[in-house]
Scaffold this motif. Structure first.
Motif, PDB file in Angstrom:
ATOM      1  N   PRO A   1       0.874  -1.129   0.224  1.00  0.00           N
ATOM      2  CA  PRO A   1       0.062   0.023  -0.074  1.00  0.00           C
ATOM      3  C   PRO A   1       0.928   1.169   0.016  1.00  0.00           C
ATOM      4  O   PRO A   1       1.982   1.330   0.688  1.00  0.00           O
TER       5      PRO A   1
ATOM      6  N   GLN B   1      -7.356   1.061   1.376  1.00  0.00           N
ATOM      7  CA  GLN B   1      -7.624  -0.477   0.803  1.00  0.00           C
ATOM      8  C   GLN B   1      -7.670  -0.525  -0.767  1.00  0.00           C
ATOM      9  O   GLN B   1      -8.258   0.395  -1.429  1.00  0.00           O
ATOM     10  N   ALA B   2      -6.837  -1.471  -1.220  1.00  0.00           N
ATOM     11  CA  ALA B   2      -6.872  -1.662  -2.699  1.00  0.00           C
ATOM     12  C   ALA B   2      -6.377  -2.999  -2.880  1.00  0.00           C
ATOM     13  O   ALA B   2      -5.423  -3.473  -2.044  1.00  0.00           O
ATOM     14  N   GLU B   3      -6.698  -3.694  -4.038  1.00  0.00           N
ATOM     15  CA  GLU B   3      -6.132  -4.875  -4.231  1.00  0.00           C
ATOM     16  C   GLU B   3      -4.667  -5.027  -4.605  1.00  0.00           C
ATOM     17  O   GLU B   3      -4.214  -3.882  -5.243  1.00  0.00           O
ATOM     18  N   PRO B   4      -4.000  -5.901  -4.309  1.00  0.00           N
ATOM     19  CA  PRO B   4      -2.336  -5.932  -4.764  1.00  0.00           C
ATOM     20  C   PRO B   4      -2.177  -5.579  -6.294  1.00  0.00           C
ATOM     21  O   PRO B   4      -1.342  -4.852  -6.490  1.00  0.00           O
ATOM     22  N   GLU B   5      -3.226  -6.137  -7.090  1.00  0.00           N
ATOM     23  CA  GLU B   5      -2.743  -5.735  -8.641  1.00  0.00           C
ATOM     24  C   GLU B   5      -3.153  -4.279  -8.856  1.00  0.00           C
ATOM     25  O   GLU B   5      -2.720  -3.599  -9.726  1.00  0.00           O
ATOM     26  N   GLN B   6      -4.047  -3.715  -8.158  1.00  0.00           N
ATOM     27  CA  GLN B   6      -4.404  -2.304  -8.237  1.00  0.00           C
ATOM     28  C   GLN B   6      -3.242  -1.346  -7.492  1.00  0.00           C
ATOM     29  O   GLN B   6      -2.852  -0.534  -8.375  1.00  0.00           O
ATOM     30  N   TRP B   7      -2.634  -1.709  -6.508  1.00  0.00           N
ATOM     31  CA  TRP B   7      -1.474  -1.119  -5.944  1.00  0.00           C
ATOM     32  C   TRP B   7      -0.301  -1.075  -7.071  1.00  0.00           C
ATOM     33  O   TRP B   7       0.613  -0.499  -7.451  1.00  0.00           O
TER      34      TRP B   7
ATOM     35  N   ARG C   1      -0.426  -1.058 -10.076  1.00  0.00           N
ATOM     36  CA  ARG C   1      -0.630  -0.135 -11.217  1.00  0.00           C
ATOM     37  C   ARG C   1       0.107   1.283 -10.734  1.00  0.00           C
ATOM     38  O   ARG C   1       0.353   2.054 -11.706  1.00  0.00           O
TER      39      ARG C   1
ATOM     40  N   TRP D   1     -10.223   7.246  -3.463  1.00  0.00           N
ATOM     41  CA  TRP D   1     -10.443   6.621  -2.417  1.00  0.00           C
ATOM     42  C   TRP D   1     -11.680   7.210  -1.522  1.00  0.00           C
ATOM     43  O   TRP D   1     -11.762   8.637  -1.649  1.00  0.00           O
TER      44      TRP D   1
ATOM     45  N   ARG E   1     -11.800   2.770   1.038  1.00  0.00           N
ATOM     46  CA  ARG E   1     -11.616   1.835  -0.108  1.00  0.00           C
ATOM     47  C   ARG E   1     -11.329   2.435  -1.304  1.00  0.00           C
ATOM     48  O   ARG E   1     -11.968   3.649  -1.592  1.00  0.00           O
TER      49      ARG E   1
END
Length: 368
Positions: free
Chosen positions: A249, A269-275, A277, A305, A311
């Motif tokens: 993060p 909060q974000a998904e690993p694939e979003q981080w 990016r 967010w 989120r």
């Protein structure tokens, strides 16, 4: 003010800075500016290779005033009482320059004092009489907050220390509390020298320089670089200086009140694939009444967010996304490609308007 000693190694740049400050500002945007144009944003930009400028833009992102910078610029600070804007050169910066944002007139050039350099950020006090800047000590990167008198030609009147190595952005909170993103990195020029032992922090100072609280992350290689004040929290933008195959993060939240003192920072909060990016790098951060917006020039994207839930609501592509400035329920994102995104919340619906500007924006935008 402390005496300003100029050694021989700085004479060339000092001469150039003085010539630059004497050069007239020009207003290439005025010919096409709308009659209802209002000075709204200030940002630094790249004109051509190794030629830099600062630009005051209207509410549509179009330039009103442009003025040359000898060095690459970084951040800025706005004084609405005096109609001043201070533009800071990029780390390790030699100067900041003050302009009148209504007329475009150059008002003051202030060089770094002996054995000091600027980190590219500053903020005015709530009464607009003082300018606080993040600075470093040459040779050690020891963090310093410089205090300048905005009513008396920006003379340096004090220095605050004891915050750690490599302070970057500084913002003003309620009750004249200063929040400082301390990156933790000792550099020679722009080359990091202590990544294995770096120690970043989020530091809070009183207006007279007392250390009120200092918060650190478990991962000491997550450099805290930029800040924004939300409704009830400070939001921190990070850069990963550790294992770049990992995508941790990059945006954290921290509450600073008497009742929350001692609490840890919490990641948004974000998904690993979003981080992933964001490519381990957040360039700028800002907050509206509801959202947190963070840009990544290396990732060519920006994220939005929810302050309430923490989120990630949206992840959008924008080539070389750089600055972001927000106010109320609106925000604007600039880019090195010249595009800008103007976003507002209207009847609970997000409305985006992409505009094209004749400016290759660089680093940050500030709202006037």
């Amino acid at each position: 003010m402390q005496p300003m000693a100029i050694d021989s190694s700085r004479r060339t740049i000092v001469k150039g800075l003085l010539l630059s400050s004497a050069a007239p500002w020009f207003s290439s945007g005025c010919a096409t500016a709308r009659r209802d144009s209002i000075p709204t944003f200030i940002g630094c930009a790249t004109k051509t290779r190794n030629k830099y400028m600062a630009v005051i833009a209207d509410q549509f992102g179009q330039p009103i005033h442009q003025f040359p910078l000898l060095e690459r610029g970084h951040g800025s600070a706005v004084n609405t009482a005096l109609h001043h804007v201070a533009v800071f050169s990029r780390r390790p910066g030699h100067y900041f320059q003050v302009y009148h944002y209504l007329s475009g007139e150059s008002l003051q050039l202030r060089l770094a004092t002996r054995n000091r350099y600027f980190y590219g950020h500053g903020v005015y006090s709530s009464d607009f009489r003082r300018l606080y800047t993040t600075e470093g000590e040459v040779g050690s990167s020891r963090g310093i907050i410089g205090v300048y008198d905005a009513e008396h030609e920006y003379q340096k009147v004090a220095e605050f220390t004891g915050i750690g190595i490599g302070p970057h952005e500084i913002i003003l909170l309620d009750n004249d509390v200063l929040a400082i993103a301390v990156g933790g990195i000792h550099t020679k020029g722009r080359e990091p020298k202590n990544l294995a032992t770096m120690m970043p922090s989020l530091s809070y100072l009183s207006s007279d320089g007392r250390l009120l609280e200092q918060v650190v992350l478990a991962d000491h290689q997550m450099s805290i670089r930029h800040l924004s004040k939300g409704k009830a929290s400070v939001y921190c933008a990070l850069q990963n200086k550790g294992d770049l195959s990992e995508f941790p993060p990059l945006v954290y939240q921290h509450s600073f009140t008497a009742s929350t003192k001692g609490q840890n920072m919490k990641p948004l909060q974000a998904e690993p694939e979003q981080w992933a990016r964001f490519n381990n790098y957040i360039g700028s951060i800002a907050t509206t009444e509801q959202w947190v917006i963070a840009t990544s020039p290396r990732g060519n994207c920006y994220g939005i967010w929810s302050q309430q839930s923490g989120r990630l609501l949206e992840l959008s592509r924008l080539s070389d996304a750089s600055g972001v400035a927000a106010q109320g329920q609106t925000f604007a994102v600039s880019s090195g490609s010249g595009s800008a995104i103007m976003t507002r919340l209207n009847n609970d619906k997000k409305q985006d308007n992409q505009v094209v500007t004749p400016v290759f924006w660089d680093n940050h935008w500030s709202r006037i």
